[in-house]
Structure formats: structure tokens, C-alpha cells
Design a protein around this motif. Structure first.
Motif, PDB file in Angstrom:
ATOM      1  N   ASP A 211       0.828  -1.211   0.000  1.00  0.00           N
ATOM      2  CA  ASP A 211       0.000   0.000   0.000  1.00  0.00           C
ATOM      3  C   ASP A 211       0.857   1.253   0.000  1.00  0.00           C
ATOM      4  OD1 ASP A 211      -2.219  -1.639   0.064  1.00  0.00           O
ATOM      5  OD2 ASP A 211      -2.614  -1.365   2.203  1.00  0.00           O
ATOM      6  N   ALA A 212       1.945   1.232   0.767  1.00  0.00           N
ATOM      7  CA  ALA A 212       2.831   2.403   0.832  1.00  0.00           C
ATOM      8  C   ALA A 212       3.521   2.643  -0.504  1.00  0.00           C
ATOM      9  CB  ALA A 212       3.864   2.210   1.941  1.00  0.00           C
ATOM     10  N   ILE A 213       3.910   1.576  -1.180  1.00  0.00           N
ATOM     11  CA  ILE A 213       4.554   1.719  -2.496  1.00  0.00           C
ATOM     12  C   ILE A 213       3.592   2.343  -3.495  1.00  0.00           C
ATOM     13  CG2 ILE A 213       5.487   0.430  -4.455  1.00  0.00           C
ATOM     14  CD1 ILE A 213       6.664  -1.552  -2.373  1.00  0.00           C
ATOM     15  N   VAL A 214       2.348   1.890  -3.476  1.00  0.00           N
ATOM     16  CA  VAL A 214       1.340   2.477  -4.373  1.00  0.00           C
ATOM     17  C   VAL A 214       1.172   3.965  -4.085  1.00  0.00           C
ATOM     18  CG1 VAL A 214      -1.107   2.494  -4.968  1.00  0.00           C
ATOM     19  CG2 VAL A 214       0.108   0.315  -4.756  1.00  0.00           C
ATOM     20  N   ILE A 235      10.148  -6.352   3.051  1.00  0.00           N
ATOM     21  CA  ILE A 235      11.257  -6.647   2.140  1.00  0.00           C
ATOM     22  C   ILE A 235      10.752  -7.433   0.932  1.00  0.00           C
ATOM     23  CG2 ILE A 235      13.358  -8.050   1.915  1.00  0.00           C
ATOM     24  CD1 ILE A 235      14.013  -7.129   4.847  1.00  0.00           C
ATOM     25  N   ARG A 236       9.864  -8.377   1.150  1.00  0.00           N
ATOM     26  CA  ARG A 236       9.280  -9.130   0.030  1.00  0.00           C
ATOM     27  C   ARG A 236       8.557  -8.200  -0.942  1.00  0.00           C
ATOM     28  NH1 ARG A 236       5.448 -13.233   2.797  1.00  0.00           N
ATOM     29  NH2 ARG A 236       4.762 -13.508   0.627  1.00  0.00           N
ATOM     30  N   ALA A 237       7.790  -7.249  -0.395  1.00  0.00           N
ATOM     31  CA  ALA A 237       7.058  -6.319  -1.252  1.00  0.00           C
ATOM     32  C   ALA A 237       8.015  -5.414  -2.024  1.00  0.00           C
ATOM     33  CB  ALA A 237       6.098  -5.475  -0.410  1.00  0.00           C
ATOM     34  N   LEU A 238       9.064  -4.945  -1.362  1.00  0.00           N
ATOM     35  CA  LEU A 238      10.039  -4.083  -2.025  1.00  0.00           C
ATOM     36  C   LEU A 238      10.784  -4.833  -3.126  1.00  0.00           C
ATOM     37  CD1 LEU A 238      11.372  -2.297   1.167  1.00  0.00           C
ATOM     38  CD2 LEU A 238      10.292  -1.121  -0.773  1.00  0.00           C
ATOM     39  N   LYS A 239      11.131  -6.089  -2.869  1.00  0.00           N
ATOM     40  CA  LYS A 239      11.792  -6.893  -3.899  1.00  0.00           C
ATOM     41  C   LYS A 239      10.883  -7.098  -5.104  1.00  0.00           C
ATOM     42  CE  LYS A 239      15.153  -9.643  -1.292  1.00  0.00           C
ATOM     43  NZ  LYS A 239      15.534 -11.011  -0.839  1.00  0.00           N
ATOM     44  N   ALA A 240       9.623  -7.414  -4.829  1.00  0.00           N
ATOM     45  CA  ALA A 240       8.676  -7.658  -5.922  1.00  0.00           C
ATOM     46  C   ALA A 240       8.483  -6.424  -6.781  1.00  0.00           C
ATOM     47  CB  ALA A 240       7.336  -8.126  -5.359  1.00  0.00           C
ATOM     48  N   ALA A 241       8.588  -5.250  -6.146  1.00  0.00           N
ATOM     49  CA  ALA A 241       8.413  -3.995  -6.879  1.00  0.00           C
ATOM     50  C   ALA A 241       9.720  -3.485  -7.482  1.00  0.00           C
ATOM     51  CB  ALA A 241       7.838  -2.928  -5.938  1.00  0.00           C
ATOM     52  N   GLY A 242      10.829  -4.201  -7.252  1.00  0.00           N
ATOM     53  CA  GLY A 242      12.124  -3.779  -7.779  1.00  0.00           C
ATOM     54  C   GLY A 242      12.679  -2.540  -7.111  1.00  0.00           C
TER      55      GLY A 242
END
Length: 322
Positions: A211-214, A235-242
Motif C-alpha cells: 500500500d505504501a509503495i502504491v 522486504i518481500r514487497a520491495l523486492k517484488a516492486a524492484g
């Protein structure tokens, strides 16, 4: 006792959450009301309570409130009906926790608060926890060393609203960052872009980070999580988003998989909230109280400890339950 009967009894006791001890008829009976088993830290608390109670020769009854305040009240009512000698409480909610301690006090049962904080008005022997203020100021100070004089744009991932430990962790992390920036550079360049709620587990941390990345995109260059498991989700979300290579992540608890993440460079720092040490201290306090000691500090802390890439090998234990 017949060996087969004894083994069957021990298995039945474990099924009920009751630890088997020699001479159980004369052993102190301890009730441990845990707030949840949803998350590695909380599982670690329960498992190390079992291990250390058995070492001390105590009987142990454990319960899981599953994150439900009303269930925790019912759990304790049931344990009180079983004539426990001590109650160890990890409260789901600070206000309900006070009611639970008052309920135990009316029956003359001493209470130790474990991990999650509770009001100073609560009738407890003491509160056993990590020194959240000292630990998180250490993390904040280290974060400034990592960023230097560069502006910090942070996402804060918190556990649940109203949690006193979570509040102490994030407040002292922020204070540690700002004090270090003012000390070293004469000004603060620290901005909290958003706060997400991760409910103290990895899946919640992942969702909060997504949600924060969006919402914030490439502005994010720091994540602070109140708990390692939520940080691993972030960390998983950040990796998935590159985006992980441009974001530094900091957390708290000293989970062995977080230490693995430090070794890999995915996580920059954590601090120790070791359930083994916490539960050992609980047993020490029960022993001292049972032997007649009545004066304890409001808080009994385990030692503050910052863990980074420089000392992670010293504290990593692959055999640890947490």
C-alpha cells in the motif's frame, strides 16, 4: 508409574498446553495467557515458556487468545478456576489487560506482565520486556550513520493501534534519528511519508508495504518496522516492486530470519527482544517472589542490543526457536 502410562499422560498434558514436570503435585502451577500465536515471536514466547518452566520444575498451562480480547479474558478465567499459583500475561489490549490483572488480584494470584506493556495502575509484580526505548534509539542512531546527511523519507510499519510497546518503539526510533541528525548535522531531514499497520506478522507487513509503495512510490528510501516479521514482509514487497536496492530497512526483535536478512544485506539493523531471555527472566522473578521477595522494579528489562552486519555472526543461532 508405568512407563507407557507416564508417556501417555505427558502427551495428554502437552495437548492441553500443560508442561509435564517431576513431582507435579507439589510444583508451582503457572498460567501463561499469550495474546496470539500468529507470528514467530509469539510462538517463540510460548515455546520458551514451556522449556524454561520445565527446567524450573513448574507446571505450565498455556493459552492462545488468537488476537481476541474477549477470548483472553475467558482464557484467564479458565486458568484461575484451575488454581494456578502465578499468571503470566501478554495482554492483547492495555485496558483489558488491567481488568485481567484485577481479576487475578481478587483471587490472590500474582501476575507478571510479559512483552506487551500495561498501565502502571495494573496490579502486577513487574513487567518483563526488552528495553524498547534504549533499543530503538540505538537503531535510530545507526540509521543516521547509514544515511549520513541525506534526507530520509520513511515508511513506518506498526503492529496494531493502541499497542504501548509499538508506540514506544516507533517514538524512540524517530527520536533517535532526529537527535542523531541534530547532533551530527545541526538539523533534521527526516520525513514520515506514511504509517501502515501490519498486525505483527509477515503477511501484514507485506500488505502495508504494498500500500505504501502504491501511495508513495520512488519517494521512499527508508522503512522502519516495529517487528522483524513485518519487516520481512516489507522486504518481500520491495523486492517484488524492484525497489529494495534503493531502500534501507530497520526493525526490532532479533528474529533469526531477520539476522539472515542482515547477512544478505536486505535488512540493515534490528535489536534484541529474545523470547528465550525474556522467559528465563520471568522464571527468575517467579522463583524470587515465591521465596519471599516483594520489591521489584516496575520494568525488568533484558539487555539492550543492536544487531548489524558488524556483529550479526556473534548473535546468530541457527538452532534458536526464534
Amino acid at each position: 508409574m508405568n512407563r507407557l502410562v507416564g508417556a501417555a499422560l505427558a502427551a495428554a498434558m502437552m495437548t492441553l498446553g500443560l508442561s509435564s514436570t517431576a513431582g507435579a503435585e507439589d510444583a508451582l502451577k503457572i498460567g501463561f495467557a499469550n495474546r496470539t500465536l500468529n507470528g514467530a515471536f509469539f510462538v517463540g514466547l510460548t515455546e520458551y515458556m514451556k522449556i524454561n518452566a520445565e527446567k524450573a520444575g513448574y507446571q505450565l498451562i498455556t493459552t492462545d487468545a488468537a488476537g481476541n480480547m474477549d477470548k483472553q479474558v475467558a482464557d484467564v478465567e479458565d486458568m484461575l478456576s484451575q488454581n494456578i499459583d502465578y499468571l503470566v500475561l501478554n495482554p492483547q489490549d492495555p485496558a483489558a489487560g488491567v481488568r485481567i490483572t484485577e481479576m487475578a488480584a481478587k483471587k490472590g494470584i500474582p501476575v507478571i506482565d510479559l512483552d506487551s506493556d500495561i498501565s502502571l495502575d495494573a496490579p502486577v509484580i513487574t513487567r518483563v520486556m526488552a528495553n524498547n526505548a534504549a533499543n530503538n534509539r540505538l537503531i535510530g542512531d545507526f540509521a543516521v550513520k547509514e544515511f549520513g546527511n541525506n534526507p530520509i523519507n520513511a515508511v513506518i510499519i506498526s503492529g496494531n493501534q493502541g499497542n504501548l510497546v509499538g508506540e514506544a518503539r516507533r517514538d524512540n526510533f524517530i527520536a533517535g534519528v532526529m537527535e542523531a541528525q541534530m547532533r551530527d548535522y545541526g538539523a533534521t531531514t527526516f520525513t514520515v511519508l506514511t504509517q501502515g499497520w501490519g498486525n505483527w506478522d509477515q503477511q501484514g507487513g507485506l500488505k502495508a508495504m504494498e500500500d505504501a509503495i502504491v501511495a508513495q512510490g520512488d519517494k521512499i528510501n527508508m522503512v522502519y518496522s516495529e517487528m522483524d516479521d513485518m519487516a520481512l514482509g516489507a522486504i518481500r514487497a520491495l523486492k517484488a516492486a524492484g525497489k529494495l536496492e534503493n531502500v534501507k530497512v530497520f526493525a526490532h526483535d532479533g528474529y533469526k530470519f531477520a539476522l539472515d536478512a542482515i547477512k544478505r544485506g536486505d535488512l540493515q539493523a534490528t535489536a534484541s527482544n529474545n523470547p528465550k531471555l525474556l522467559t528465563e527472566k520471568v522464571m527468575e522473578i517467579i522463583k524470587a517472589h515465591h521465596e519471599g521477595k516483594r520489591v521489584f522494579n516496575n520494568y525488568e528489562y533484558i539487555k539492550p542490543l543492536l544487531i548489524t552486519k558488524d556483529n550479526v555472526d556473534e548473535y546468530y543461532d541457527p538452532e534458536s526457536l526464534y
